[in-house]
Design an enzyme around this catalytic site. Structure first.
Site, mmCIF file in Angstrom:
data_model
loop_
_atom_site.group_PDB
_atom_site.id
_atom_site.type_symbol
_atom_site.label_atom_id
_atom_site.label_comp_id
_atom_site.label_asym_id
_atom_site.label_seq_id
_atom_site.Cartn_x
_atom_site.Cartn_y
_atom_site.Cartn_z
ATOM 1 N N PRO B 208 0.847 -1.197 0.000
ATOM 2 C CA PRO B 208 0.000 0.000 0.000
ATOM 3 C C PRO B 208 0.889 1.257 0.000
ATOM 4 O O PRO B 208 1.914 1.298 0.697
ATOM 5 C CB PRO B 208 -0.782 -0.103 1.307
ATOM 6 C CG PRO B 208 -0.515 -1.452 1.872
ATOM 7 C CD PRO B 208 0.708 -1.992 1.214
ATOM 8 N N LEU B 209 0.491 2.258 -0.770
ATOM 9 C CA LEU B 209 1.304 3.473 -0.868
ATOM 10 C C LEU B 209 1.481 4.160 0.480
ATOM 11 O O LEU B 209 2.523 4.747 0.762
ATOM 12 C CB LEU B 209 0.685 4.439 -1.881
ATOM 13 C CG LEU B 209 0.920 4.076 -3.356
ATOM 14 C CD1 LEU B 209 0.273 5.096 -4.267
ATOM 15 C CD2 LEU B 209 2.416 3.965 -3.667
ATOM 16 N N CYS B 210 0.441 4.064 1.346
ATOM 17 C CA CYS B 210 0.560 4.750 2.631
ATOM 18 C C CYS B 210 1.641 4.086 3.497
ATOM 19 O O CYS B 210 2.324 4.755 4.267
ATOM 20 C CB CYS B 210 -0.777 4.812 3.347
ATOM 21 S SG CYS B 210 -1.502 3.223 3.684
ATOM 22 N N THR B 211 1.803 2.769 3.347
ATOM 23 C CA THR B 211 2.889 2.099 4.074
ATOM 24 C C THR B 211 4.237 2.640 3.602
ATOM 25 O O THR B 211 5.111 2.967 4.408
ATOM 26 C CB THR B 211 2.837 0.575 3.845
ATOM 27 O OG1 THR B 211 1.626 0.079 4.395
ATOM 28 C CG2 THR B 211 4.020 -0.127 4.493
ATOM 29 N N GLU B 214 4.382 6.429 4.800
ATOM 30 C CA GLU B 214 4.296 6.811 6.213
ATOM 31 C C GLU B 214 4.879 5.822 7.211
ATOM 32 O O GLU B 214 5.474 6.238 8.199
ATOM 33 C CB GLU B 214 2.822 7.086 6.573
ATOM 34 C CG GLU B 214 2.339 8.410 6.030
ATOM 35 C CD GLU B 214 0.851 8.400 5.731
ATOM 36 O OE1 GLU B 214 0.124 7.616 6.368
ATOM 37 O OE2 GLU B 214 0.430 9.152 4.828
#
Ligand SMILES: [Zn+2]
Lengths: 534, 450
Positions: B208-211, B214
């Site tokens: 996931p891009l948020c992983t 962030e």
């Protein structure tokens, strides 16, 4: 060398620098340079084995060009060992390639000590009598032996050696070692420092499942008289409890916790597989014991004392939804525990070495560390001698194979591969092998073929009844199939067998992954090949 | 042995092809003519000249096949040399297909191998229709899917919806990863095609891009951050090229910086390459045995000299040795190997309108299709010269373009949405014109063999 690293990049990703170094220092002997042997070696030369020695006393005939890629038209009349050797050398100039123009059978008879110089011998297309002699020679000198055979649409691969110990068995799927059922104080303390009921939604959805499970399991045990969920009902209830903690349906960490919830109910102690190894008689070590068994002895002491029934912690943490700092902290906690456990195993190792009169520092720290990291997965492979298997096979298994539909073809080929060797010993040719002019006549006239079929059947039935088995289980169609192929070595079959054999050679030399057990019988008719454990 | 007197070059193979047996295919007719026919008439296309392709060419050449062609768009790299045994260090940079063909022809006299140094999409249907068997030595799902659709497009069904054997284009397909591999036989219309069992190849899970942005935790997260996020931020308008060492070096050093920032270990250059290029580890021995199984099945398909495998072999040498043959079944509703997607049209529907319709059709989803009917291009989106030549057809009714047949098959090619991804696709469509009757022009059933 950068170039070598690039050249071997795709395999270094499998067995690493250490595995590659083991390959590069291995010395391999090939007996018979037909397609089965040539293809086996081809795969090993490409992978960069240290040295190869090819043994074959025959000269190249026209028929060899139809099934062996390591020969060409100019090879006709020349030494087969020499020609195959030079074509193999072309594939990789960092391999030292040599050849010996002598018949393997003669070499086995007259110069058994010849084989002592090798790490491993690959015996291809060798008849039973020579295989048995060679097996004895290799056992005596602790040389690894692989027997490979292609015959028509069947073939076999068999490893023969006393014992092969694997530390890095690298299984594809293996349950991670998280100790959620039995958290140690530091892990508990870390879990205690985190509030599951945090009001910060970002922290809530990024609390690692390891922490969630440790805390929720503790909560559960407090309400269940100190017991973890064990029945199916309780496990379901525990999952519900986890679900009730979720603030939103998209909290991946809680989904992971629910999926991994069974891990809190894992039984303490070691697997039956590891139990068998630590209870092996070789764990009673003395000055002649291998480093591996010294380590197993140290492992056993750890399990029985400091480990309280558990092996040393593996120390690795799978990726999981988490804040970076939580994850890194957890990683350090797991690593610290693994290092502490390793230090204890090392202490036992040094003591054992002292006790058996060896230099306590002789086993390196990195070896011990690697052993501990893989302690749950260590594997010991042992192989019967081929003679033992032939004279007293595991009868119950054999009976089972003969009556089991899934195995009947494979076991039929197994018996027939032995029968054709006896046929060859009697008639100085394989069944269905006739000289040039007759080979074609057989399309019209079957009488000679029929004779061979009934002769081969008599021999095969004899083998089975000598072992006390019912011979009616032998399919007639297989017997005629064996005669039809007349000892043909087909390239595609040889390439398959060579692929299998070279995979096994790599596993044995790198001491990584688990080599096959028993005898692999190739079934090129419907590809329902089998391993027979006899 | 007494039999050492030579029986000629095909001494071993002849035993299989010249002698009758009981465990053979239904149409097996053992005779010297069978070997001659195999050598003269059987034409095999090897798709891919990599680890599997090199082995396949060798295996087929030594199994009696003489007419081979090989197609591959790649050039030889140093990292190929540990398994692609037809290539040498001095061949690095040359087209794989050309070198592979040359080497096998040098070694095995009498065999003819035509190399094609191009993409599989560059060849038209006619090229593929020329072969009796297609052997796939590929490492990508997309390429397999494409060839599978091409081979299945030739399949015709009779009026009872039974596949017509003479239109069947058999395929053998292999794949490996480390010590594991599979080999399968695809007889379109009889055994499952690649698409029938597409679930065997689940799409790769992406982070996931948020992983990445962030909460990075692993070395792979740091590498993918540098590759997928940071590159675009810093190099606006310049796309990342995984084959450019400078690009790779940049991603590596950015990943190292990020890993240091978060206290993450394990970023190496080699690992960076592995993650970015999604490198699948590969060794010679597995490629050898999987290709051998495929070649053996090709020989059986061509001659009937033995029973065939039905229909999917898996091999795993990781923990001991495990092999298994699974008989998968066809997906009766498969869009690729089934009779085709049925589309009903009015006789007045123009080609332009038909093409527009394909973009919205839920089972096709191909917005810019090229259309072919019985080998004739009705409209081509590219190249420009062909587009121009076929553009005038757009305003003609499809019914007229198809020779006023009440129903027939057309093939459409183009980018289509498959499982949420856009990929080059080929679809077989069964067109039925409302209200039209066959006035004896040509019935598709009887014209099938034409
Ligand atoms: Zn299908």
């Amino acid at each position: 060398m950068v170039e070598a690293k690039n050249k071997y990049d795709r395999q270094l990703r499998i067995w690493g620098e250490q595995g590659q170094a083991a390959l590069e220092s291995a010395s391999i002997c090939l007996l018979n340079c037909g397609p089965t042997g040539s293809e086996t070696l081809k795969n090993l030369v490409l992978g960069g084995v240290g040295s190869i020695t090819l043994v074959d006393g025959s000269r190249v005939e026209e028929g060899d060009l139809g099934n062996n890629f390591m020969l060409d038209a100019e090879s006709i009349g020349l030494s087969k060992a020499k020609c195959v050797c030079s074509f193999l050398q072309e594939l990789n100039d960092s391999v030292k390639a040599k050849f010996v123009e002598e018949s393997p059978d003669a070499l086995i008879d007259t110069n058994p000590s010849f084989f002592c110089q090798f790490t491993l011998v690959i015996a291809t297309q060798l008849l039973e009598t020579s295989v048995l002699k060679l097996d004895k020679i290799c056992r005596q000198s602790n040389i690894m032996l692989i027997v490979a055979r292609s015959y028509g649409l069947t073939g076999l691969v068999r490893i023969s050696l006393k014992e092969h110990d694997v530390i890095e068995s690298k299984p594809d799927h293996f349950l991670d070692d998280l100790r959620l059922h039995n958290p140690w104080p530091e892990l508990k303390k870390f879990a205690d420092s985190i509030d599951l009921n945090t009001t910060d939604p970002v922290v809530h959805k990024h609390t690692p499942y390891v922490v969630i499970l440790v805390k929720m399991a503790e909560e559960w045990t407090q309400r269940h008289g100190g017991c973890l969920p064990s029945t199916r009902e309780e496990k379901k209830e525990f999952k519900e409890l986890l679900k009730s903690q979720m603030l939103a349906f998209d909290e991946d960490n809680y989904k992971e916790a629910i999926e991994a919830s069974f891990k809190v109910s894992a039984l303490r102690g070691i697997s039956a597989h590891l139990r068998q190894i630590v209870d092996d008689s070789l764990v009673q070590v003395d000055s002649t014991s291998s480093d591996f068994w010294v380590l197993v002895a140290a492992l056993k002491e750890f399990i029985e004392n400091e480990g309280q029934g558990e092996p040393p912690l593996e120390g690795s943490l799978p990726d999981m939804t988490s804040l970076t700092e939580y994850y890194i902290s957890l990683q350090k906690i797991y690593q610290a525990k693994a290092e502490a456990d390793t230090a204890v195993v090392e202490y036992h190792t040094r003591n054992i070495l002292k006790r058996i009169g060896r230099d306590p520092g002789v086993i390196s720290k990195s070896y011990i560390k690697n052993f501990c990291r893989n302690a749950r997965k260590i594997t010991v492979c042992r192989y019967r001698t081929i003679e033992d298997e032939f004279t007293s096979p595991a009868l119950s298994e054999l009976q089972k194979y003969l009556t089991d539909e899934d195995y009947s073809v494979a076991v039929g080929f197994y018996i027939l591969l032995r029968a054709v060797d006896r046929f060859a010993a009697n008639y100085n040719r394989f069944p269905g092998m006739f000289d040039g002019s007759k080979a074609y006549l057989l399309v019209k006239s079957h009488s000679e073929m029929d004779d061979d079929i009934s002769r081969l059947k008599t021999i095969a039935v004899g083998i089975l009844s000598d072992l006390g088995c019912n011979s009616s289980a032998l399919p007639e169609d297989l017997i005629s199939e064996m005669c039809r192929c007349g000892g043909a070595e087909l390239h595609a079959v040889a390439a398959f067998i060579g692929g299998v054999a070279s995979q096994e050679v790599i596993k044995l030399i790198t001491k990584q992954f688990v080599p096959m057990s028993g005898t692999f019988i190739f079934n090129g008719i419907d590809h329902k090949s089998q391993l027979l454990l006899l | 042995m007494a039999d050492t007197a030579t029986n000629g070059r095909w001494r071993d193979l002849d035993k299989l092809l010249l002698r009758p047996g009981n465990l053979v295919g239904p149409n097996f007719e053992p005779s010297p003519e069978l070997r001659d026919d195999l050598q003269t008439y059987a034409r095999v296309l090897v798709v891919g000249a990599g680890g599997l392709g090199c082995e396949l060419l060798k295996d087929l050449a030594l199994s009696g096949f003489r007419n081979l062609e090989v197609i591959d768009m790649d050039r030889i790299e140093v990292s190929n040399l540990n398994r692609q045994f037809l290539f040498r260090l001095q061949d690095v940079g040359k087209p794989k297909a050309e070198v592979a063909a040359q080497r096998v022809m040098e070694r095995v006299s009498g065999v003819n191998i035509v190399p094609h140094f191009c993409r599989i999409e560059d060849k038209d249907l006619e090229f593929y229709s020329d072969f009796n068997i297609i052997a796939l030595g590929l490492d990508s799902i997309e390429a397999r899917s494409y060839i599978n659709a091409v081979a299945c497009s030739f399949l015709e069904y009779d009026s009872d919806d039974n596949p017509m054997e003479e239109t069947m284009k058999p395929m053998v397909d292999g794949g490996t990863e480390g010590f594991k591999g599979h080999a399968r036989v695809i007889l379109p219309g009889v055994t499952p095609c690649f698409e029938c069992t597409i679930w065997l190849f689940p799409p790769q899970v992406k982070f996931p891009l948020c992983t990445l942005a962030e909460t990075p935790r692993t070395a792979a997260h740091c590498i993918e951050y540098a590759h997928l996020i940071k590159w675009g931020e810093v190099h606006v308008g310049k796309s990342f090229d995984e084959d450019d060492p400078e690009h790779m070096q940049w991603v590596y050093s950015e990943a190292v910086k990020r890993a240091e920032l978060f206290g993450i270990l394990g970023v190496t250059y080699s690992f960076t390459q592995g993650v970015v290029k999604n490198i699948i580890p590969a060794i010679a021995s597995t490629n050898a045995l999987i290709s051998a199984a495929c070649a053996l099945e090709a020989l059986k398909i061509a001659t009937g000299c033995s029973k065939t495998m039905s229909n999917y072999l898996t091999y795993n040498g990781l923990e001991g040795l495990h092999t298994k043959v699974t008989e998968f079944v066809r997906d009766k509703d498969c869009l690729v190997c089934g009779p085709g997607v049925l589309i009903e049209l009015d006789t007045s529907t123009t080609l332009q309108k038909f093409i527009d319709l394909l973009g919205e059709h839920p089972k096709v989803r191909m917005p810019k299709a090229s259309v072919a009917h019985r080998g004739e291009n009705l409209y081509m989106q590219a190249p420009p010269i062909l587009e121009e030549m076929t553009r005038s057809n757009l305003q003609v009714s499809l019914y007229n373009l198809m020779g006023k047949l009440a129903r027939d098959v057309v093939h459409v090619t183009g980018a289509a949405a498959v499982n949420g991804k856009t990929a080059s696709s080929l679809r077989k469509l069964r067109i039925v014109f409302r209200g039209a009757t066959n006035d004896g022009v040509a019935d598709m059933d009887t014209a099938g063999g034409a």
